[in-house]
Every structure is written in C-alpha cells, then in structure tokens.
Design an enzyme around this catalytic site. Structure first.
Site, PDB file in Angstrom:
ATOM      1  N   GLU A 240     -18.454  -6.232  -3.069  1.00  0.00           N
ATOM      2  CA  GLU A 240     -17.068  -6.692  -2.967  1.00  0.00           C
ATOM      3  C   GLU A 240     -16.914  -8.127  -3.476  1.00  0.00           C
ATOM      4  OE1 GLU A 240     -13.024  -5.720  -1.612  1.00  0.00           O
ATOM      5  OE2 GLU A 240     -14.734  -4.741  -2.542  1.00  0.00           O
TER       6      GLU A 240
ATOM      7  N   GLU B 258     -11.915  -0.105 -10.173  1.00  0.00           N
ATOM      8  CA  GLU B 258     -11.536  -1.095 -11.203  1.00  0.00           C
ATOM      9  C   GLU B 258     -12.460  -1.130 -12.419  1.00  0.00           C
ATOM     10  OE1 GLU B 258      -9.181  -1.859  -7.752  1.00  0.00           O
ATOM     11  OE2 GLU B 258     -11.342  -1.635  -7.943  1.00  0.00           O
TER      12      GLU B 258
ATOM     13  N   ASP C  45      -4.441  -9.974  -8.220  1.00  0.00           N
ATOM     14  CA  ASP C  45      -4.738  -9.090  -9.353  1.00  0.00           C
ATOM     15  C   ASP C  45      -3.526  -8.358  -9.927  1.00  0.00           C
ATOM     16  OD1 ASP C  45      -4.568  -7.723  -6.958  1.00  0.00           O
ATOM     17  OD2 ASP C  45      -6.310  -6.446  -7.282  1.00  0.00           O
TER      18      ASP C  45
ATOM     19  N   THR D   1      -0.924   0.726 -10.743  1.00  0.00           N
ATOM     20  CA  THR D   1      -2.127   0.077 -10.224  1.00  0.00           C
ATOM     21  C   THR D   1      -2.903   0.990  -9.273  1.00  0.00           C
ATOM     22  OG1 THR D   1      -3.003  -2.031  -9.405  1.00  0.00           O
ATOM     23  CG2 THR D   1      -1.139  -1.097  -8.207  1.00  0.00           C
TER      24      THR D   1
ATOM     25  N   GLU E  14       0.832  -1.210   0.000  1.00  0.00           N
ATOM     26  CA  GLU E  14       0.000   0.000   0.000  1.00  0.00           C
ATOM     27  C   GLU E  14       0.869   1.265   0.000  1.00  0.00           C
ATOM     28  OE1 GLU E  14      -3.003   0.094  -0.637  1.00  0.00           O
ATOM     29  OE2 GLU E  14      -4.058  -1.656   0.142  1.00  0.00           O
TER      30      GLU E  14
END
EC number: 3.2.1.-
Length: 582
Positions: A412, A431, A308, A517, A163
C-alpha cells in the site's frame, strides 16, 4: 533545475551514477522526436542479442495470450460465482470462510467497512458491466433483473458519498447505457421489458446523496451521508480532495441522461471550490480540506490516496462533456505536478540521472514531505496515456512494476528512500493493471503482456483461497485477510481480461469509450456533450475536440521502438536496482 535533484545522493549511488545533469528542460515535440530518433543509441542494446530484458519481454506468443485470457476469465468467475453462492445479497464475499459480509452494524465507527458496504448488494452491482466485457449476456441479464428485483437504497446505512458514487451510481448508469444504447459494442443486449429501472435506481441513490452538498460553507460536500436521514449529526467538517472532487463524471452523466442539471451542478461547484483553494504559489492542492472554512487541514500534495481521482476526473470530464474549462484546469494541474512533484531526470528514456519519480510535497512551498509513495499512484501512467504523455507513462509504470516484481504484489505504501514497504497490505487493487492495459493499448508493446501475465500469476499464486481471492495482509510473508473488495471483480479482473482480449468488442467498436475510476464503461457520446438545459452559454460542442483523437500534442513513440522494449534496458536495470531487485 537544482530543486528537481531529489536531495538524493542515495539514488545516484544506487543507480551507479556519480555525475548528474539534466537535459535542457525543453519538452520534446513530435517533430523533434522524429528528427533525432532513437535508432543508434537504442538499438545498440540489442545488437549482441545478449540482453536479458529484450530476450524476456520482446515477444508474446498468441497461444500464451489465449491462455492468459482464459486465466483472467476463470479468475473473475471463481470470485463472482462464489460471491453469488455464499454472499449475495450481502455486499461482499469473505473468501476464506465462504460467507457474506455487510456493514459493521455493531461498530459504526469502522469506516474501513461502513464507508463502502451499504447493505445494497455492492459486489453484484459493481460487477454488472464486467459480465458484458466477458461476453456473458445471459448472466448480465440475470444480474440486472436481480438488482432491479432486490436492491433498494431506502436503508439506514451511512456510506461515503465518493464510494457510493463510483461503485454503485457509476455501475448503474454504465449498465443502463449499455442496455439501452443502440451503438454499444456488445451485440444485442437489450432486455425485453426493461423500463429504465437501473436509471431510476441511480437517480434515487443520487437524491439520497444530495444532502451532503447542503449546509456547507464552501460548496464542498460532506464526506458521508445516511441514505435514509441525510448527513449524520456527529459528522466531521473535513473531507479529502479526491472524495469531494471525483463526482463529476457520474453526476454529469446522470444529469444529462435525466435532463436535470442539479447533480452536475453540485459536483461542478465542488470541483471549482477545490480548484479555487489551490496555492497561488505552486498551483497545487492539498489532500484534506475543511468544508466550512476552506482551510487546508492536510497540506500534502501528491498523486496517491486523497488526490488521485481528482486529477483523473478533470480530464475524463472534459473527454466526456467537452467543457473547455475542465481541460484548462487539468492542463494547469498537470503542469504543477510536473513542476513540483516530478523528480529525477528530465527525459524518461534519455540522458543521465535518477528515474523520474513523483513525490509528496507541501502544497505551499513544494518541499518534500515524506519519502513514500502509495499504490494508488500507479493509476497515473494510465492518465498520462489519456493525456498523450506516453513517454512519462512508460517510466512511472516501470517503477511500479519493479516494486511488483520484488514482492509479487504492490504494498500500500512503499518508501523509496529506505527501499522498503511502509504499509504492507495489498487489497487486490487494480491501478497497476489499469495502467498496464492502457499502455498496451497505446503502444501495443508485448512488454505489457508480460507485465500482465506476471500480475495475473502472482494474484493466482498468492491470493487465491477456498472461495475467492483474498486481500494480502502482508506482501512479504503473504499472510491474508478475509476480504475481497468489489473492485477486484469490477476492475482488476476486467482490465486483466481486456489486456489479453485483443478482439473484445470494446476494442473493435466504432465508438470510443472511457472507464470511470471504478472501471465502469461509458461511451463518449454526442448526447453527453449537449445539455438539455441552458446555463447561459453555448454548448453545442463538436466531437472533434476530444483530446485523445488529436495526435499533434502527443509524444509519439518512434516506430523503431514499438517492437523493442518501451524503456531502454539500462533504465529498466536502474529502476530494478533502485527498488532492491538485484
């Protein structure tokens, strides 16, 4: 092909098909596409003009585009200005009670908060390049100065390496490049007395993340690090594949900007270690691994949470750095995904059978492990676009959009077998918007502008609160949580704005760009394709091997379909039916 057949009489029944066969299973090349065309079967749907999908989606007026662009801009500023007014210098804005939020100091085990909030003005940093995308140079300069003057990483905060990398490090190097790059598209945005401070901050943070790569048996990093004291003594030895394997873009750019190979080297070592642990039976990786022993703790292989961005960064690293081995890994991974995770009919837009769907399987034998998919998987059509597989991207995107239409948000987790959400919250994730934007760039089909409008209006209608936009706690009853994640401003708003802003400098620029990302803009630049250090191999890469400039490996969309719907109405109806939309 039987194993592809989604143990699914249920899907067949839903889709109203009582017979089921697959195509011949050979991939279509461009020449075949052109030869067979789609003229007859496809355009037949429009002859009577009575098709409600075509009527609804095949045109998007300029005036409406301008209106949506304004709405996306206003959405960003409503969140951003309230953050600056009520929350800065704290990490996040609580949009319901109009206050700032920092790490949960009283409860260190609250990793949902503490993994992300490092007491370093997260939302301001994550938002820097969005200000430029929106053309606000003066506010960008003010924000940069604020970061330089107020942010320090010398903090007793334990954060997740992944993160901190994508939200903070990535944003700092992106803003640094945009400030200093003579070819950047946003006009004259240089700061007079700028002295690489953002790059120094990024370097400082990266050095504080390095202890995660020490004392690990495999070279796969620990998931968390204390910015002052390194890896906490009580740390677990497990990490997820995406967390450990999605550091290469930011670390690689940093290494190439400062001429120190350490950062790229540790990030690359982690990727290779994970790659070498893939199943030799299926070629798949799991989602959780023990960093000391290399044992897979989580054997689920899918496209969502935990995996992902691992795939995303194999391709994006190749596009940025031109290292052939990255693309080799990506191609092999993509093939394994296609062979083991993809179920449903062979072609997206032809033939009988269930709509294609990517499921979660056991990495060792390819057996389905559960019947849910998560919202993070919605990024995958965007990655398929970058890889030139536009057909498959269209189909998977349509499935997620159908779920969005049903709830006005993406739960989710969604259970495709029960046709119901399994996990009900929606934290304003980007996304689906990201994939919508990339598909619009690839096809210019007005359908995607309608999708964007739908998403924009739902977010405005269901999540807007007194001081910003709030996480939906429950996509069905639309109850809210007092949280506005930094990626809402950094990505969701940025992609929505870009979708409707045809004339954005980013779209008009001579140079090519890629998004990290976390939605940070980085140029595809010759200097990232040359190392200033020698690791024993030649690396004077040539810009011509950037994959997405090459159309021969790209499933081209035939011209006559560019103006019609991207996906035939019968298939759209089938997908709507499959997610319980009547």
């Amino acid at each position: 092909n039987v194993d592809r057949d989604l143990n699914g009489a249920w899907l067949r029944h839903l889709a109203g098909h009582h017979h089921h066969h697959h195509g011949q299973g050979h991939p279509r090349t461009c020449s075949q596409t052109e030869e067979h065309g789609y003229k007859k079967p496809y355009l037949r749907f429009f002859e009577d003009g009575g098709d409600e999908y075509a009527k609804k989606y095949s045109f998007f007026p300029e005036k409406l585009k301008a209106e949506m662009r304004g709405m996306a801009r206003d959405m960003f500023y409503f969140g951003y200005e309230n953050y600056m007014k009520y929350a800065f210098p704290e990490d996040e804005l609580n949009p319901i009670d109009c206050q700032g939020r920092g790490p949960d100091v009283l409860n260190p085990s609250n990793i949902n908060i503490n993994d992300v909030l490092g007491n370093y003005s997260l939302t301001l940093i994550d938002t820097l390049d969005t200000l430029l995308v929106l053309g606000n140079v003066s506010e960008f300069h003010r924000a940069v100065k604020l970061v330089i003057d107020t942010v320090s990483f010398d903090k007793d905060s334990t954060v997740q390496v992944f993160e901190a990398n994508i939200r903070i490090l990535g944003s700092l190097i992106s803003a640094h490049i945009l400030l200093t790059d003579s070819k950047q598209p946003f006009g004259n945005v240089g700061l007079e007395d700028y002295d690489n401070e953002l790059l120094h901050l990024a370097h400082d943070l990266a050095v504080r993340l390095l202890p995660a790569f020490e004392n690990t048996g495999t070279g796969i990093p620990y998931p968390r690090v204390n910015l002052k004291s390194g890896v906490p003594p009580d740390t677990i030895n497990e990490t997820c594949t995406a967390g450990a394997g999605s550091l290469l873009v930011e670390f690689g750019i940093l290494s190439r900007l400062i001429g120190d190979s350490t950062f790229e080297w540790v990030a690359r070592r982690a990727v290779k270690a994970l790659w070498n642990l893939r199943s030799n039976e299926t070629g798949l990786l799991g989602n959780v691994v023990n960093i000391q022993t290399g044992q897979w703790v989580g054997k689920q292989s899918g496209l969502g949470a935990g995996m992902d961005s691992f795939y995303e960064y194999l391709l994006k690293s190749y596009i940025l750095f031109g290292e052939k081995e990255d693309y080799k890994m990506f191609k092999a991974a993509y093939e394994s995904i296609h062979n083991h995770l993809r179920r449903g009919r062979e072609a997206c837009n032809e033939g009988e059978g269930d709509p294609p769907l990517y499921v979660n399987v056991n990495m060792f034998n390819g057996q389905i492990m559960n019947t849910w998919i998560d919202s993070l998987q919605a990024f995958f059509p965007g990655l398929q676009v970058l890889n030139g597989d536009v057909e498959n991207a269209i189909c998977l995107h349509a499935f997620y959009y159908a779920i969005w239409k049903r709830f006005g948000a993406l739960p989710e987790r969604y259970n495709w077998q029960l046709q119901a959400p399994d996990v009900l919250f929606y934290p304003l994730r980007p996304e689906l918007v990201e994939s919508t934007y990339l598909l619009y760039q690839a096809t210019k089909n007005p359908f995607y502008l309608h999708v964007g409008m739908d998403i924009l209006q739902s977010i405005e209608k269901y999540t807007k609160v007194r001081c910003g936009y709030a996480t939906l706690h429950h996509v069905v009853d639309k109850s809210k949580e007092d949280r506005m994640e930094s990626f809402f401003l950094s990505e969701t708003c940025k992609y929505l704005y870009l979708l409707f802003d045809e004339d954005n400098p980013l779209h008009k620029s001579e140079s090519k760009y890629i998004f990290t990302t976390e939605g940070h803009v980085v140029p595809i630049d010759k200097r990232f394709r040359e190392k200033q250090w020698n690791d024993g191999e030649l690396s004077d890469q040539d810009m011509t091997n950037v994959p997405h400039t090459n159309t021969s490996n790209c499933d081209r969309i035939p011209d006559e379909r560019r103006y019609a719907l991207p996906l035939k109405s019968v298939y759209m109806r089938q997908i709507d039916h499959m997610v319980g939309l009547s």
